[in-house]
Motif scaffolding. Structure first.
Motif, mmCIF file in Angstrom:
data_model
loop_
_atom_site.group_PDB
_atom_site.id
_atom_site.type_symbol
_atom_site.label_atom_id
_atom_site.label_comp_id
_atom_site.label_asym_id
_atom_site.label_seq_id
_atom_site.Cartn_x
_atom_site.Cartn_y
_atom_site.Cartn_z
ATOM 1 N N SER A 177 0.843 -1.186 0.000
ATOM 2 C CA SER A 177 0.000 0.000 0.000
ATOM 3 C C SER A 177 0.883 1.243 0.000
ATOM 4 N N SER A 221 -0.483 4.081 0.903
ATOM 5 C CA SER A 221 -1.170 5.006 1.826
ATOM 6 C C SER A 221 -0.300 5.518 2.972
ATOM 7 N N GLU A 256 -5.678 6.497 0.547
ATOM 8 C CA GLU A 256 -6.391 5.570 1.443
ATOM 9 C C GLU A 256 -7.712 5.099 0.855
ATOM 10 N N GLU A 309 -7.451 2.947 -2.472
ATOM 11 C CA GLU A 309 -6.946 1.590 -2.251
ATOM 12 C C GLU A 309 -8.006 0.715 -1.578
ATOM 13 N N HIS A 351 -1.743 -1.183 4.595
ATOM 14 C CA HIS A 351 -2.767 -0.137 4.566
ATOM 15 C C HIS A 351 -3.220 0.160 5.994
ATOM 16 N N PRO A 360 -7.541 -1.228 6.545
ATOM 17 C CA PRO A 360 -7.933 -2.140 5.454
ATOM 18 C C PRO A 360 -9.362 -2.664 5.597
#
Lengths: 395, 145
Positions: free
Chosen positions: B92, B94, B101, B104, B118, B121
């Protein structure tokens, strides 16, 4: 002190569409916010893959009733980007003319709503009244007050009638004078200034981190404007200023929009001058779109609208990605709403001019001792304005 | 054009197959170099993430990020290809780009991609949906390149 949760939405006077925000409050201060989106799956991206490029334009035009030029314009830019298709000069001016008219009517709509939220109903009525001539201009140019159906890959669908340009000038003069009056009100009104200054600040760092766009970013000192960064259509030939302010509060977001409408008036005037003199075709004859990928974007009133198209040589896309500006602006609430009084939450949430393409199901959170769903945020916001008004004017 | 050349020079050993168009640079990035390339684009070059798009192609599932270099009007588009269609996984971005954010999370629920690292998630659009009624199945349709 106990912490309560204040649900804003799914149906709320603040929100033109259904949306759901959860504000966690400590006393009167917002300490946390949770954003919950996505209950209406409209499927535009998937539907577009089953439409021809021209049909897709009509589809994306209906993503948003207010940005009904920005999406089709970004869409045709994306298709044109696949094969580097050029647009005739006259068509470029017509595209720019419509795009800027849309900016004025969208910003006027937001001024009205913002006024309503803080208890300035006169501003609300005025702004929506002054929006009417803009819609008249649309009707003269395209035959429609909304969903203009003007964009095509390689140009525009209809020409502007040269015999009616004088009429457009007259209406534009009227709009310009009203915009200057609103700009004066924003500058001089002590209540408006006190009510909005320092409220819901989005710092420059946060605007960059969240990849904010449009007036939301420009009010925080971020230089991002597609019209300047990638001047498509006639923007490269026209003189106008990019409005960037520093403070990032709601007041600066208001002022950015006011000044942008004045700039839009200048752009429209230049386009009309050119349409009086520039003759020629308005549409290139495009036989086929090749294989490849294309990125198209346009500076919508709320910020950059982004379209990505992948093609396989047929007459329809195999992938069409759409990203509206609110998708990147709404997450900035995580930064701008924390630490502010709950009475300011309403106008802060409205300050990015959010556009929701989704709806929510109902939800009600009940605290054992208090039902925060009963909190009337609109009333709180208006009471705060009245208090400032009393302090300043003594009545 | 200067930005493209600088990028290519500094990231030459981190990126793969590249398509260089006017104001656009599409390039493949191995998953192990994604964070380094993202850090360079976002923090060193000052690019802004417009969004990302996911596609299912013959080779596998592709994630294409769209970074806009606003100062020059150039797009830098790193492409990550995951050949494991049943369990697509990638890093990720992010933690480096907060603005990634939501997109994804959305790609995760639409296309079943797991974004490792992430910060949140969980589904973005179908958080409260009953399991098994995500958007993935109708959306994941065969692609031709």
């Amino acid at each position: 002190m106990s912490k309560n949760v204040v649900p804003v939405g799914p149906y709320h006077p603040l929100l033109e569409e259904a949306e759901y925000f959860t504000l966690t409050v400590d006393g009167e201060t917002v300490v946390d916010i949770d954003l919950d989106i996505g209950w209406m799956h409209r499927g535009h991206e998937l539907i577009s893959e089953r439409k021809t490029f021209t049909q897709s334009i009509y589809l994306v035009e209906r993503i948003c009733g207010i940005c009904s030029t920005s999406h089709p314009l970004a869409c045709v830019h994306a298709v044109e980007d696949v094969d580097n298709i050029e647009v005739p000069e006259r068509a470029a001016y017509i595209r720019t003319l419509i795009g800027e008219l849309e900016r004025i009517h969208s910003h006027l709509l937001w001024f009205g709503l913002a006024g309503h939220f803080i208890g300035y109903d006169t501003l609300w009525m005025w702004c929506w009244k002054y929006r009417e001539p803009v819609l008249q201009m649309f009707e003269i140019i395209s035959g429609n007050r909304n969903h203009y159906g003007m964009m095509r890959v390689g140009g525009v669908a209809r020409d502007v009638d040269p015999g009616r340009i004088k009429e457009l000038y007259t209406i534009l003069d009227e709009i310009d004078s009203k915009m200057i009056m609103i700009a004066g009100a924003a500058k001089d009104d002590p209540v408006l200034k006190t009510r909005l200054k320092g409220v819901g600040v989005l710092s420059n760092r946060d605007a960059v981190d969240y990849c904010a766009v449009g007036p939301t970013a420009r009010a925080s000192g971020v230089h991002t404007d597609v019209r300047k960064d990638e001047p498509n259509d006639a923007y490269g030939w026209i003189e106008f200023d990019e409005i960037v302010l520093e403070n990032g509060d709601v007041y600066d977001k208001f002022v950015v929009r006011v000044l942008e409408t004045i700039e839009s008036g200048k752009i429209i005037r230049q386009c009309l001058e050119k349409l009086d003199t520039v003759k020629g075709p308005i549409l290139n004859n495009i036989k086929q779109i090749g294989i490849g990928e294309g990125i198209g974007r346009y500076e919508a009133p709320r910020g950059e609208v982004f379209h990505f198209i992948r093609t396989d040589g047929t007459n329809r896309p195999i992938r069409h990605k759409v990203r509206a500006p609110s998708y990147v602006n709404i997450p900035t609430f995580n930064a701008s709403c924390k630490g502010i009084p709950v009475a300011d939450a309403l106008i802060t949430l409205a300050s990015v001019d959010p556009c929701y393409c989704c709806t929510e199901r109902s939800i009600k959170i009940i605290h054992p001792n208090h039902d925060p769903a009963e909190l009337d945020l609109l009333k709180l916001s208006r009471e705060k304005t009245n208090q400032i008004r009393r302090e300043i004017h003594g009545r | 054009m200067h930005e493209k050349q600088t990028f290519m020079k500094n990231m030459e050993d981190k990126i793969g197959y590249t398509i260089d168009k006017k104001d656009r640079l599409y390039f493949e990035v191995p998953n192990e170099h994604l964070l380094e390339v993202t850090d360079y684009l976002f923090n060193t070059m000052g690019c802004r993430l417009s969004t990302a798009s996911c596609m299912e192609m013959y080779r596998g599932i592709e994630v294409l990020y769209h970074f806009s270099h606003d100062a020059s009007g150039t797009y830098f588009c790193p492409r990550i290809v995951m050949t494991d269609r049943k369990n697509p996984q990638m890093n990720s971005i992010s933690p480096i780009v907060k603005g990634a954010e939501w997109i994804e999370r959305e790609m995760s629920e639409y296309w079943g991609v797991t974004f490792k690292g992430h910060p949140r998630p969980e589904p973005l659009l179908t958080k409260d949906h009953p399991k098994g009624e995500g958007l993935g199945q109708p959306f994941r349709i065969r692609r031709v390149s």
